[in-house]
Structure formats: structure tokens, C-alpha cells
Design a protein around this motif. Structure first.
Motif, mmCIF file in Angstrom:
data_model
loop_
_atom_site.group_PDB
_atom_site.id
_atom_site.type_symbol
_atom_site.label_atom_id
_atom_site.label_comp_id
_atom_site.label_asym_id
_atom_site.label_seq_id
_atom_site.Cartn_x
_atom_site.Cartn_y
_atom_site.Cartn_z
ATOM 1 N N UNK A 89 0.633 -1.211 0.136
ATOM 2 C CA UNK A 89 0.193 0.197 -0.069
ATOM 3 C C UNK A 89 0.848 1.157 -0.004
ATOM 4 N N UNK A 90 2.334 1.021 0.356
ATOM 5 C CA UNK A 90 3.024 2.257 0.476
ATOM 6 C C UNK A 90 3.391 2.886 -1.005
ATOM 7 N N UNK A 91 3.602 1.831 -1.883
ATOM 8 C CA UNK A 91 3.971 1.970 -3.277
ATOM 9 C C UNK A 91 2.803 2.892 -4.133
ATOM 10 N N UNK A 92 3.923 3.825 -4.683
ATOM 11 C CA UNK A 92 3.006 4.688 -5.674
ATOM 12 C C UNK A 92 4.071 4.949 -6.850
ATOM 13 N N UNK A 93 3.414 5.273 -7.966
ATOM 14 C CA UNK A 93 4.183 5.400 -9.056
ATOM 15 C C UNK A 93 4.970 6.833 -8.970
ATOM 16 N N UNK A 94 4.328 7.830 -8.354
ATOM 17 C CA UNK A 94 4.978 9.092 -8.360
ATOM 18 C C UNK A 94 5.853 9.472 -7.100
ATOM 19 N N UNK A 95 5.988 8.527 -6.325
ATOM 20 C CA UNK A 95 7.038 8.324 -5.418
ATOM 21 C C UNK A 95 8.475 8.132 -5.744
ATOM 22 N N UNK A 96 9.309 9.151 -5.792
ATOM 23 C CA UNK A 96 10.339 9.080 -6.376
ATOM 24 C C UNK A 96 11.316 8.332 -5.688
ATOM 25 N N UNK A 97 11.198 8.380 -4.288
ATOM 26 C CA UNK A 97 12.115 7.581 -3.372
ATOM 27 C C UNK A 97 11.839 6.031 -3.773
ATOM 28 N N UNK A 98 10.654 5.860 -3.738
ATOM 29 C CA UNK A 98 10.209 4.146 -4.163
ATOM 30 C C UNK A 98 10.894 4.069 -5.484
ATOM 31 N N UNK A 99 10.620 4.705 -6.463
ATOM 32 C CA UNK A 99 11.065 4.386 -7.824
ATOM 33 C C UNK A 99 12.578 4.263 -7.668
ATOM 34 N N UNK A 100 13.420 5.135 -7.054
ATOM 35 C CA UNK A 100 14.636 4.838 -7.178
ATOM 36 C C UNK A 100 15.116 3.452 -6.389
ATOM 37 N N UNK A 101 14.389 2.954 -5.403
ATOM 38 C CA UNK A 101 14.717 1.893 -4.883
ATOM 39 C C UNK A 101 14.623 0.567 -5.431
ATOM 40 N N UNK A 102 13.251 0.690 -6.174
ATOM 41 C CA UNK A 102 12.954 -0.218 -7.049
ATOM 42 C C UNK A 102 14.006 -0.307 -8.175
ATOM 43 N N UNK A 103 14.472 0.654 -8.787
ATOM 44 C CA UNK A 103 15.592 0.683 -9.589
ATOM 45 C C UNK A 103 16.909 -0.015 -9.214
ATOM 46 N N UNK A 104 17.209 0.368 -7.860
ATOM 47 C CA UNK A 104 18.404 -0.133 -7.254
ATOM 48 C C UNK A 104 18.342 -1.501 -7.267
ATOM 49 N N UNK A 105 17.122 -2.202 -7.010
ATOM 50 C CA UNK A 105 17.142 -3.699 -6.930
ATOM 51 C C UNK A 105 17.170 -4.457 -8.034
#
Length: 642
Positions: free
Chosen positions: A127-143
Motif C-alpha cells: 500500500x506504500x507503493x506509488x508510481x509518483x513516489x520518487x524515492x520508491x522508484x529509485x529503490x526499485x531501480x536499485x534492486x
């Protein structure tokens, strides 16, 4: 919304200065009803993906020691005609599926992949996930970038391998199907293309190049594209056949595009001196806009053997030294003739290649061996305040630069040359300038006219000439970083280089014993006797990075060619005494160091090989025996492995 993921027991320690200290418990447990509740939990599980990089079974040690296969740069002598009972002779192209190191490496790589798969699935289902959340997009990219890194190295080393992007608990079978390496690389390239837009440059990241950044994502796309477009060994009999796919130029274009993305971003440079890059890593100094693109972040006194198996050996008494730097193993070695390949004025030469060690009394001793030390990292290069202690050896915490900007520049130059059939036009000029940028750092400004401008102009006259200039430049720039054999594979030059390296050792060994083989004339001026003296430490970090007065250094009269004795005060060390006079044959280390491909002595094959029609080197590693057994016969080894 409830999703199942594996929660990994771990502790994220406080980050000190610009060095991130991660301490991860190896235990894990399964939970089938868990979601990420907040970003802190997300960050902890991402930390576990990074932790899989830090094992000595992979990037902490084995990656650049056990699996640094012999070539004209990295080299470890092997003096046995018979295969090691543990099957660990990979550097001599003669390892087996029963070798413990290969199982450990395999397990750790797939542990990292599984953790990345868990993380990506868990975040996207939270539920924390959001396409507009730049921090989460960065973390998914890192993984995703780390997952690509794990898979890429598996593909290079093992060929076609088990491939999945789903966590184990979501799969119907515990045996992951083998996938064609080209499909794996193509998928990962596309996966990173989509991830790159949501990632940040290193200068905008906490902990910078110790995290996977946008430019590292671009760099991994370029590296994987060159692997995908290059030659590789495929199973077709024993040991197999070298070939590349018909669409190879499409992937050179991708490499060209994404290496250019890093260059055009202006996020990195080569402002530091060559030696300073590695000295800073020994001193835990991280710079986010210079040569390093991604450094694997090891922990002081906890993980990583960079600086211990690299650097000149340092002796101890029962593991204790009489100085605060501790002992050094120095086992990651370089080819004995590598330093002769450099231009005499190339300032990379004297820093990369180490020619002496220290005994227990800190007296410098000339290395008279079958190899040279890899001096790019040494515990001795640490400032006294950063020294690890008199009882230390490994677990140095020295970062390993998995990718550097110099590599990006040379990848770009190579890709343009291949795609455009030479370096003409606007892209050709940019490729030439990228190549020059690497060479400029390698020479004093006063030498740039001859060694950079004239040299590059001469190389750029044809596609073939520029390609060979790149082949050599990567040899000099990336020596000791376990890149060379992988480059030689994708260029389909490995067989020739290994054969020539074997023959070079064999001729020089024979010459030392009085035998004169064809081609010996080239080596007559080698300094079989080198003259040296021990002098006081110059206290100049640009000459010798350790400025402690207790560490005297070796001064060679002329280490590059034969000379007369220079007179009083100079000692003599005899090199290349590699001949067994009793048996009238070169010593076993000469005969068998490339044993799995070319060898001499009883039953040797070297004279029967046609240098103009050489078989491929069996560089591909076998699937581990335990993994084969656990697959219930689904996995099988090719390439002549039993």
C-alpha cells in the motif's frame, strides 16, 4: 492487501561519514502474510539485497581471486600436472563441478537474486507503493540494477543459467528452468531501460556511488549489451564453439547509446589522478562525481579482502606485525610480463604493478617469482589513522570499484567503432575524445602531444587499428580488476592471448636454461638480472603511498632491460630462473599454469596446437554438483564437464 514475502533478519547500522556500514544477519525466515508497512521496512529489505554483494564467496574475495582466470594481465602460477583434488583449478581452466567455491558462489548470487525478486514484488504489492513516489522508484531501480548485476556475472561465467524474476514462494516448481543467456540479457537490458528514468544520479543519493545510481543503471545496460553483442562459448561438443548472434550490432548500438548517456550527463569525470582513485578507496574516501560509478560497500573489520589479497605481501609473526597496517596476503597476482607491455611513460604502470614485498621486519624484498603483485589496492596505502591494526589481515572494508567511468568511456569508443565501421563523423569524434580522456590521465601533460594526440590520430585511421588500440587501452587501464579475460572472450581473442602468454613464459624459461626456441630474440634484452637498492621512504604519496619512515622502498637501476652492473651499493636479483636443469625442461609452473587449454611436459599439447586455428578456451564454469543433484536431473553440464 496482504502479500507474502521473505523477511530477512538484519540490522542497518548508522552510516558514518560517507562510508555506509551494513551489518546483516545471514538468517532469514518465511512469512506468508506480510506487507511493507512503511518506507523504513522497505529500506531494510533493500539493504539485504546489498548485503548479498558483500560475501567473500563472491565480490568480497572469490570474484577477483578464485575466478580471475589466467591471461596476459591477471595470472596465478599452477605447478601441478594433475587436477586439484578439490576441483579448484579454475584459473588454469581445469576446475570441476565438485569444487566448493563454485557452489558457494552460485548460492550467493542466487541469494542476491531472490532477495531482489522479493523486494521488487513486495514493494509493488504494498500500500506504500506509488508510481509518483520518487524515492520508491529509485529503490526499485536499485534492486533491478543489482539483480541484473548478479545475473550478468552468472551468464558470463556459466552461460545459460536458471532465470526467474519471481520470488520462490510464487513459483510452482522449486527447479527454476534454464534460460538462454541471450534472452536473459535482452530481458535485463529492457528491464533496466524502464527503470533508469526513475533513478537518481549518484550525487543526489545518500551514500552516492555506494548505491546503484542512474549512471550505474546506464552503465550496466552498456556492459550487458556488449556481452550480448560479443562472442561467447556455446555447448557444441567439448569444449564448445565460440560465436556471436547475428543481431550483435543492435546491441553495440544499445551500448553506444547508454554509455553516451553517462558521458552526456556530465555526472562523472577523471579529475582524480589514476593512483588517487584506488588510494582513496583504501582510505574509505568516496567521491560521487569522479571515476567510480559503483563501489561495492564493504565493512571495516567485517567484510571484503580488497587490500589484503591485493597489494604486495606483508609478513607477520603468528599473525601480528610490528606496525599498525597488519599482514597482507598479496595472492591476487599479475602476469610477469604485463608491465613490459606499458609505454615507459605511462604512469599507470608503476602504480598497478608491484615488484616487492615486506618481510616480518619490514625490510623490502624484491619479488622473484612467476608473477607480479597487483598494487592497485594495499592496506599499506591507508593513512595511519585508517590502519586496521597489527593483528589484522582480511575483512578490510576496502570498497571494490565494480564499474568506473574510464570503463564507460572505453565501452563507448568501442561501440562507436563497431557500429560505424570506424571513428568518423560526429560520433566518431566523440569516441576519439572519450578514448583520449582515458589516455590523458595516464600521461604527464608534457607527454600529451606524443602519447595522446599523435598516438590516437594514428590509431583512428582504420576500424581495426582503433579496435586494437581499445584492446590495449583496456588492458592497461583495467589491469588487476578481473576484467581482462571477459573482454578477451567477447572479442574472441582469449585463445590467442592464452596461447601467446603460455609461449612467452615457455620461451623465457627455456632461454634461462640455455635453450633457444623460435622467437627467443625478442626476449634477449630482458633483464634476467635486475639491480636494486633499498632507500629511505621518499615521504611523497605520489611516489609511494605509504609515507611511514619505517617502510623503506626498492629503487631499481633499470627494471625494463638488461644493463651492466651499475657499481657499488647495488644488489642483484635474478629473474626468470624457471628452468629445471635436472630434467632439462622448464619448471612445472611454466608447463601447467594454463593446463586446461595449453600445457607442456609429458603428454603436453602445445606443440600440436596450430596458432592460426586454436580451439576455444573452456572459460565457462560448470554448474555445481549439488545444484545438479537437487534439480533431479533437469540441470546438466556441457563443455566437457562430467
Amino acid at each position: 492487501m496482504r502479500k507474502y514475502i521473505i523477511i530477512l533478519s538484519l540490522a542497518l547500522l548508522a552510516f558514518t561519514s560517507c562510508k555506509d556500514y551494513l551489518e546483516v544477519n545471514s538468517d532469514s525466515k518465511y512469512e506468508d502474510n506480510y506487507v511493507f508497512g512503511n518506507k523504513e521496512e522497505i529500506n531494510r529489505v533493500l539493504t539485504a539485497v546489498y548485503a548479498s554483494l558483500m560475501s567473500n564467496d563472491t565480490y568480497g574475495n572469490a570474484y577477483f581471486s578464485t575466478f580471475a582466470l589466467n591471461n596476459d594481465v591477471e595470472f596465478t602460477a599452477n605447478g601441478s600436472q594433475l587436477r586439484n583434488v578439490n576441483g579448484e583449478d579454475f584459473r588454469a581452466f581445469d576446475g570441476t563441478q565438485d569444487a566448493p567455491s563454485i557452489q558457494r558462489f552460485w548460492n550467493k548470487q542466487y541469494e542476491g537474486i531472490e532477495r531482489a525478486n522479493i523486494f521488487i514484488e513486495g514493494v509493488k504489492s504494498s500500500s506504500v507503493y506509488s508510481e509518483s513516489d520518487l524515492d520508491i522508484k529509485q529503490q526499485i531501480g536499485e534492486a533491478k540494477v543489482l539483480r541484473a548485476m548478479f545475473y550478468h556475472d552468472l551468464v558470463v561465467m556459466f552461460g545459460d543459467v536458471p532465470f526467474t524474476t519471481e520470488p520462490a514462494v510464487k513459483r510452482n516448481s522449486l527447479v527454476t528452468p534454464i534460460e538462454d543467456r541471450n534472452k536473459i540479457l535482452s530481458f535485463l537490458i529492457d528491464d533496466l531501460k524502464s527503470a533508469a528514468s526513475g533513478m537518481k544520479y549518484a550525487v543526489n543519493l545518500n551514500f552516492g556511488v555506494e548505491r546503484a545510481s542512474k549512471e550505474f543503471c546506464y552503465g550496466m545496460i552498456a556492459r550487458m549489451a556488449l556481452t550480448r553483442g560479443g562472442y561467447a562459448l556455446y555447448p557444441d561438443g567439448s569444449p564448445g564453439v565460440m560465436k556471436r548472434m547475428p543481431d550483435y550490432k543492435d546491441y553495440y548500438r544499445i551500448a553506444m547509446q547508454y554509455a553516451d548517456s553517462v558521458i552526456s550527463s556530465g555526472s562523472h569525470s577523471l579529475n582524480k589522478s589514476y593512483r588517487r582513485v584506488f588510494i582513496d578507496q583504501v582510505n574509505n574516501i568516496v567521491t560521487n562525481n569522479d571515476d567510480p560509478i559503483f563501489e561495492i560497500p564493504f565493512l571495516r573489520r567485517s567484510s571484503g579482502n580488497v587490500g589484503n589479497i591485493t597489494g604486495g605481501a606483508v609478513g607477520s609473526v603468528e599473525g601480528v606485525t610490528n606496525h599498525p597496517w597488519g599482514s597482507v596476503n598479496g595472492g591476487m597476482r599479475l602476469n610477469a610480463f604485463y608491465h613490459y607491455s606499458f609505454d615507459r611513460k605511462d604512469i599507470r604502470k608503476d602504480y598497478t604493478v608491484g615488484m616487492w614485498s615486506y618481510d616480518v621486519n619490514i625490510v623490502p624484498q624484491v619479488l622473484v617469482d612467476y608473477s607480479m603483485y597487483n598494487n592497485k589496492w594495499s592496506k599499506l596505502w591507508a593513512d595511519p589513522s585508517k590502519a586496521l591494526g597489527s593483528q589484522t589481515s582480511g575483512n578490510t572494508g576496502v570498497n571494490f570499484p565494480y564499474m568506473r567511468y574510464a570503463d564507460i568511456l572505453l565501452m563507448y569508443a568501442e561501440a562507436v567503432n563497431e557500429v560505424e565501421n570506424g571513428v568518423t563523423g560526429a560520433n566518431g569524434l566523440k569516441a576519439i575524445n572519450a578514448f583520449k580522456e582515458v589516455r590523458k590521465r595516464a600521461f604527464l601533460t608534457s607527454d600529451h602531444s606524443e602519447k595522446v594526440e599523435n598516438y590516437t590520430s594514428a590509431a583512428a585511421v582504420s576500424k581495426d587499428d582503433f579496435f586494437m588500440a581499445i584492446v590495449n587501452e583496456r588492458k592497461w587501464e583495467l589491469g588487476g580488476e578481473n576484467v581482462r579475460w571477459k573482454d578477451l572472450v567477447r572479442w574472441n581473442l582469449y585463445s590467442k592471448v592464452v596461447y601467446d602468454s603460455f609461449k612467452e613464459y615457455y620461451i623465457v624459461a627455456s632461454l634461462s636454461g640455455g635453450d633457444y626456441l623460435n622467437g627467443f630474440e625478442k626476449y634477449e634484452k630482458l633483464p634476467f638480472n635486475k639491480f636494486f637498492r633499498r632507500i629511505n621512504n621518499p615521504n611523497n604519496i605520489d611516489i609511494y603511498p605509504n609515507t611511514d619512515s619505517r617502510f623503506r622502498i626498492i629503487d631499481f637501476h633499470n627494471p625494463w632491460e638488461a644493463t651492466l652492473h651499475p657499481g657499488p651499493g647495488w644488489e642483484m636479483a635474478t629473474f626468470y630462473s624457471w628452468y629445471d636443469d635436472a630434467n632439462s625442461i622448464p619448471r612445472p609452473q611454466i608447463l601447467y599454469s594454463f593446463r586446461g587449454f595449453v600445457n607442456a611436459g609429458p603428454g603436453g599439447n602445445w606443440e600440436a596446437l596450430n596458432p592460426n586455428n586454436l580451439p576455444p578456451v573452456r572459460y565457462i564454469f560448470p554448474f555445481p554438483n549439488q545444484t545438479i543433484q537437487m534439480s533431479n536431473g533437469v540441470y546438466k553440464n556441457s563443455y566437457g564437464y562430467n
